[in-house]
Design an enzyme around this catalytic site. Structure first.
Site, PDB file in Angstrom:
ATOM      1  N   HIS A  58       0.843  -1.216   0.000  1.00 41.64           N
ATOM      2  CA  HIS A  58       0.000   0.000   0.000  1.00 41.64           C
ATOM      3  C   HIS A  58       0.879   1.268   0.000  1.00 41.64           C
ATOM      4  O   HIS A  58       0.874   2.050   0.954  1.00 41.64           O
ATOM      5  CB  HIS A  58      -0.881  -0.047   1.261  1.00 41.64           C
ATOM      6  CG  HIS A  58      -2.080   0.836   1.230  1.00 41.64           C
ATOM      7  ND1 HIS A  58      -1.989   2.211   1.177  1.00 41.64           N
ATOM      8  CD2 HIS A  58      -3.408   0.562   1.261  1.00 41.64           C
ATOM      9  CE1 HIS A  58      -3.206   2.735   1.186  1.00 41.64           C
ATOM     10  NE2 HIS A  58      -4.078   1.767   1.226  1.00 41.64           N
ATOM     11  N   GLU A  76      -0.817   1.125  -5.558  1.00 42.86           N
ATOM     12  CA  GLU A  76      -0.564  -0.085  -4.763  1.00 42.86           C
ATOM     13  C   GLU A  76      -0.524  -1.334  -5.640  1.00 42.86           C
ATOM     14  O   GLU A  76      -1.544  -1.730  -6.208  1.00 42.86           O
ATOM     15  CB  GLU A  76      -1.667  -0.207  -3.713  1.00 42.86           C
ATOM     16  CG  GLU A  76      -1.869   1.057  -2.899  1.00 42.86           C
ATOM     17  CD  GLU A  76      -3.252   1.159  -2.289  1.00 42.86           C
ATOM     18  OE1 GLU A  76      -3.833   0.101  -1.964  1.00 42.86           O
ATOM     19  OE2 GLU A  76      -3.760   2.286  -2.158  1.00 42.86           O
TER      20      GLU A  76
HETATM   21  O1  TA6 Z   1      -6.136   1.502  -0.864  1.00 40.89           O
HETATM   22  C1  TA6 Z   1      -7.255   2.297  -0.776  1.00 40.89           C
HETATM   23  C2  TA6 Z   1      -7.985   2.047   0.536  1.00 40.89           C
HETATM   24  O2  TA6 Z   1      -8.596   0.785   0.540  1.00 40.89           O
HETATM   25  C3  TA6 Z   1      -8.970   3.184   0.729  1.00 40.89           C
HETATM   26  O3  TA6 Z   1     -10.305   2.757   0.545  1.00 40.89           O
HETATM   27  C4  TA6 Z   1      -8.689   3.661   2.156  1.00 40.89           C
HETATM   28  O4  TA6 Z   1      -9.454   2.932   3.084  1.00 40.89           O
HETATM   29  C5  TA6 Z   1      -7.208   3.365   2.240  1.00 40.89           C
HETATM   30  O5  TA6 Z   1      -7.062   2.080   1.644  1.00 40.89           O
HETATM   31  C6  TA6 Z   1      -6.605   3.484   3.615  1.00 40.89           C
HETATM   32  O6  TA6 Z   1      -7.036   2.443   4.432  1.00 40.89           O
HETATM   33  P1  TA6 Z   1      -6.547   2.451   5.991  1.00 40.89           P
HETATM   34  O7  TA6 Z   1      -7.159   1.231   6.597  1.00 40.89           O
HETATM   35  O8  TA6 Z   1      -5.055   2.415   5.976  1.00 40.89           O
HETATM   36  O9  TA6 Z   1      -7.044   3.762   6.554  1.00 40.89           O
END
Ligand code: TA6
Length: 296
Positions: free
Chosen positions: A159, A263
């Site tokens: 991520h 990601e």
């Molecule tokens: O990668 C995108 C995502 O799934 C968004 O929907 C948002 O939730 C982000 O990840 C961050 O997630 P987190 O659990 O780290 O706040």
């Protein structure tokens, strides 16, 4: 170099001959810094990041395993990023390493607690390498070590939070004409029309069957990030924009302007491993002056 930060967290600093560096916390095996030879920070880390379990550190490269997102029974993005990993005492011989690279091998195995929420045995080995040119490579090897004969299935993502000068001056190349799931519209499947992706509002898209190379162009700074990946067919692109960012406590209100998540992921088709089988997923990041890169 192993250090304890002000919160007492164990972190490892990788340095490369020309002055590039990377930092990774054993908490979550999370890279939180990647700097070029000029000492410029290439990853975004929120000024409000919380370094306190069970909260994930906001920024750098969280590891999403065994579940990407909230489509499943586990917590959002799984639990690997909320666990303290260990330095791997006996890493497998990774063929691709040569001497002039700095690297660290980390390993995560399930605890009794974890086995209650995800009843499988596995070994998750992560090698973080800082190459001679300052490239940052993450190689994950996940092996099913179940002794009950059971397979297991997971989804996965690196991520990555890239640091950008101004999100409204950023373009992503390599995902045009592809299908994506729009996570803002209940994962509706759409085809990307644009010739390159630009940003003027919240974006949360899972692109499917993406190429092995994606370019993130920071126009202001004349810098292109190149993301190369193996074993990770999908790519999630996320910027929360103002409203969503304000609703996230560990996200500074205006920080959305200076970050973009791209990601490398495996989301649409989960990975299934039989006992003894191993999956490998790799991403390599480089940051190059844009004049060499646009359109390549
Ligand atoms: O990668 C995108 C995502 O799934 C968004 O929907 C948002 O939730 C982000 O990840 C961050 O997630 P987190 O659990 O780290 O706040």
């Amino acid at each position: 170099e192993h250090k304890k930060d002000i919160n007492g967290f164990h972190k490892v600093i990788l340095r490369e001959v020309r002055g590039c560096s990377a930092e990774v916390y054993l908490y979550g095996a999370q890279v939180t810094s990647w700097k070029n030879e000029h000492g410029e920070e290439l990853l975004f880390l929120s000024s409000k990041a919380v370094f306190k379990p069970p909260k994930a550190i906001r920024g750098g490269i969280p590891i999403c395993f065994p579940q990407f997102g909230n489509h499943g029974s586990l917590e959002q993005h799984g639990f690997a990023r909320n666990r303290t990993w260990s330095v791997d005492p006996d890493p497998p011989p990774f063929a691709t390493i040569s001497h002039n690279k700095a690297f660290i091998d980390l390993i995560l195995k399930p605890s009794e607690e974890d086995a209650k929420i995800w009843p499988h045995r596995y070994e998750f080995r992560l090698r973080i390498t800082l190459g001679p040119g300052g490239d940052l490579m993450l190689t994950s090897r996940i092996r099913n070590t179940n002794i009950d004969g059971k397979s297991f299935t997971f989804t996965f993502a690196y991520h990555t939070y890239f640091s950008v000068t101004d999100i409204s001056e950023v373009r992503v190349e390599g995902l045009e004409t592809l299908d994506y799931l729009d996570n803002l519209k209940n994962r509706e499947r759409v085809t990307e029309q644009g010739d390159a992706i630009t940003f003027e509002s919240e974006v949360d898209k899972t692109y499917l069957s993406t190429p092995t190379k994606i370019a993130i162009i920071d126009h202001e700074r004349k810098r292109t990030f190149v993301l190369r990946k193996d074993g990770l067919p999908d790519a999630v692109v996320w910027n929360p924009w103002d409203k969503r960012a304000k609703a996230i406590p560990d996200f500074g209100d205006d920080e959305y302007k200076h970050m973009l998540c791209v990601e490398a992921a495996c989301v649409e088709t989960p990975i299934t491993l039989k006992p003894g089988e191993e999956w490998k997923g790799r991403q390599e990041l480089s940051a190059v002056p844009s004049s060499y890169c646009s359109g390549q």
